[in-house]
Design a protein around this motif. Structure first.
Motif, PDB file in Angstrom:
ATOM      1  N   LEU A  45     -27.509  15.560  35.718  1.00  0.00           N
ATOM      2  CA  LEU A  45     -27.510  15.549  36.977  1.00  0.00           C
ATOM      3  C   LEU A  45     -26.468  16.513  37.849  1.00  0.00           C
ATOM      4  N   HIS A  46     -25.315  16.215  37.148  1.00  0.00           N
ATOM      5  CA  HIS A  46     -24.083  16.879  37.836  1.00  0.00           C
ATOM      6  C   HIS A  46     -24.186  18.475  37.519  1.00  0.00           C
ATOM      7  N   CYS A  47     -24.609  18.852  36.386  1.00  0.00           N
ATOM      8  CA  CYS A  47     -24.747  20.257  36.089  1.00  0.00           C
ATOM      9  C   CYS A  47     -25.731  20.825  36.672  1.00  0.00           C
ATOM     10  N   TYR A  48     -26.901  20.123  36.814  1.00  0.00           N
ATOM     11  CA  TYR A  48     -28.078  20.877  37.659  1.00  0.00           C
ATOM     12  C   TYR A  48     -27.798  20.925  39.184  1.00  0.00           C
ATOM     13  N   GLY A  49     -26.678  19.935  39.701  1.00  0.00           N
ATOM     14  CA  GLY A  49     -26.353  20.072  41.044  1.00  0.00           C
ATOM     15  C   GLY A  49     -25.647  21.353  41.190  1.00  0.00           C
ATOM     16  N   ASN A  50     -24.868  21.519  40.120  1.00  0.00           N
ATOM     17  CA  ASN A  50     -23.773  22.868  40.155  1.00  0.00           C
ATOM     18  C   ASN A  50     -24.600  24.336  39.991  1.00  0.00           C
ATOM     19  N   PHE A  51     -25.592  24.041  39.164  1.00  0.00           N
ATOM     20  CA  PHE A  51     -26.650  25.080  39.001  1.00  0.00           C
ATOM     21  C   PHE A  51     -27.384  25.288  40.480  1.00  0.00           C
ATOM     22  N   LEU A  52     -27.757  24.412  41.101  1.00  0.00           N
ATOM     23  CA  LEU A  52     -28.415  24.567  42.669  1.00  0.00           C
ATOM     24  C   LEU A  52     -27.127  24.820  43.494  1.00  0.00           C
ATOM     25  N   SER A  53     -26.151  24.566  43.334  1.00  0.00           N
ATOM     26  CA  SER A  53     -25.077  24.912  44.383  1.00  0.00           C
ATOM     27  C   SER A  53     -24.710  26.274  44.367  1.00  0.00           C
ATOM     28  N   GLU A  54     -24.788  26.835  43.021  1.00  0.00           N
ATOM     29  CA  GLU A  54     -24.347  28.349  42.575  1.00  0.00           C
ATOM     30  C   GLU A  54     -25.435  29.231  43.277  1.00  0.00           C
ATOM     31  N   ARG A  55     -26.526  28.597  43.478  1.00  0.00           N
ATOM     32  CA  ARG A  55     -27.520  29.566  44.205  1.00  0.00           C
ATOM     33  C   ARG A  55     -27.838  29.545  45.420  1.00  0.00           C
ATOM     34  N   GLY A  56     -26.849  28.774  46.184  1.00  0.00           N
ATOM     35  CA  GLY A  56     -27.051  28.438  47.625  1.00  0.00           C
ATOM     36  C   GLY A  56     -27.691  27.330  48.178  1.00  0.00           C
ATOM     37  N   LEU A  57     -28.300  26.528  47.271  1.00  0.00           N
ATOM     38  CA  LEU A  57     -28.971  25.275  47.600  1.00  0.00           C
ATOM     39  C   LEU A  57     -27.982  24.088  47.643  1.00  0.00           C
ATOM     40  N   GLU A  58     -27.062  23.941  48.711  1.00  0.00           N
ATOM     41  CA  GLU A  58     -26.242  22.886  48.773  1.00  0.00           C
ATOM     42  C   GLU A  58     -26.783  21.669  49.234  1.00  0.00           C
ATOM     43  N   GLU A  59     -27.777  21.582  49.947  1.00  0.00           N
ATOM     44  CA  GLU A  59     -28.430  20.170  50.391  1.00  0.00           C
ATOM     45  C   GLU A  59     -29.146  19.645  49.161  1.00  0.00           C
ATOM     46  N   GLU A  60     -29.978  20.554  48.290  1.00  0.00           N
ATOM     47  CA  GLU A  60     -30.569  19.998  47.217  1.00  0.00           C
ATOM     48  C   GLU A  60     -29.607  19.512  46.151  1.00  0.00           C
ATOM     49  N   ALA A  61     -28.634  20.270  45.834  1.00  0.00           N
ATOM     50  CA  ALA A  61     -27.517  19.839  45.134  1.00  0.00           C
ATOM     51  C   ALA A  61     -26.927  18.616  45.281  1.00  0.00           C
ATOM     52  N   GLU A  62     -26.761  18.403  46.635  1.00  0.00           N
ATOM     53  CA  GLU A  62     -26.084  17.282  46.808  1.00  0.00           C
ATOM     54  C   GLU A  62     -26.685  15.692  46.436  1.00  0.00           C
ATOM     55  N   SER A  63     -28.156  15.890  46.513  1.00  0.00           N
ATOM     56  CA  SER A  63     -29.009  14.541  46.036  1.00  0.00           C
ATOM     57  C   SER A  63     -28.671  14.504  44.541  1.00  0.00           C
ATOM     58  N   PHE A  64     -28.423  15.662  43.911  1.00  0.00           N
ATOM     59  CA  PHE A  64     -28.155  15.208  42.399  1.00  0.00           C
ATOM     60  C   PHE A  64     -26.826  15.085  42.314  1.00  0.00           C
ATOM     61  N   TYR A  65     -25.832  15.489  42.896  1.00  0.00           N
ATOM     62  CA  TYR A  65     -24.405  14.848  42.851  1.00  0.00           C
ATOM     63  C   TYR A  65     -24.500  13.467  43.144  1.00  0.00           C
ATOM     64  N   LEU A  66     -24.988  13.096  43.968  1.00  0.00           N
ATOM     65  CA  LEU A  66     -25.062  11.609  44.400  1.00  0.00           C
ATOM     66  C   LEU A  66     -25.645  10.723  43.375  1.00  0.00           C
ATOM     67  N   ARG A  67     -26.968  11.082  42.872  1.00  0.00           N
ATOM     68  CA  ARG A  67     -27.550  10.407  41.624  1.00  0.00           C
ATOM     69  C   ARG A  67     -26.627  10.434  40.375  1.00  0.00           C
ATOM     70  N   SER A  68     -25.815  11.578  40.357  1.00  0.00           N
ATOM     71  CA  SER A  68     -24.846  11.419  39.191  1.00  0.00           C
ATOM     72  C   SER A  68     -23.968  10.657  39.270  1.00  0.00           C
ATOM     73  N   SER A  69     -23.125  10.341  40.645  1.00  0.00           N
ATOM     74  CA  SER A  69     -22.111   9.468  40.832  1.00  0.00           C
ATOM     75  C   SER A  69     -22.667   8.176  40.901  1.00  0.00           C
TER      76      SER A  69
END
Length: 83
Positions: A45-69
């Motif tokens: 979940l965390h790494c996929y969030g990083n993957f999305l964030s690096e592609r400029g998809l911060e809002e989508e990434a945030e949901s994966f960071y929250l699920r990871s935490s």
């Protein structure tokens, strides 16, 4: 497809490998397969969030960071496969 015979961790690690090799479309497919196999894999979940964030998809990434935490609350040690 091959992923039916692989566990979530193997799919996740292969996604990381593909990302490092620059095969981003296939890497994303494998991240999603890993999460389908284990939706609570905090490292994935965390790494996929990083993957999305690096592609400029911060809002989508945030949901994966929250699920990871939510999946790591109360754990003493973090998974060794975080970047």
């Amino acid at each position: 497809m091959l992923f039916f015979f692989l566990d979530s961790f193997s799919l996740f690690r292969y996604a990381q490998f593909l990302e490092k090799c620059g095969d981003l479309d296939t890497a994303e497919d494998y991240y999603l397969m890993a999460l389908e196999a284990d939706p609570n894999n905090a490292g994935c979940l965390h790494c996929y969030g990083n993957f999305l964030s690096e592609r400029g998809l911060e809002e989508e990434a945030e949901s994966f960071y929250l699920r990871s935490s939510k999946n790591t609350i109360g754990q003493k040690y973090m998974p060794e496969y975080y970047y």
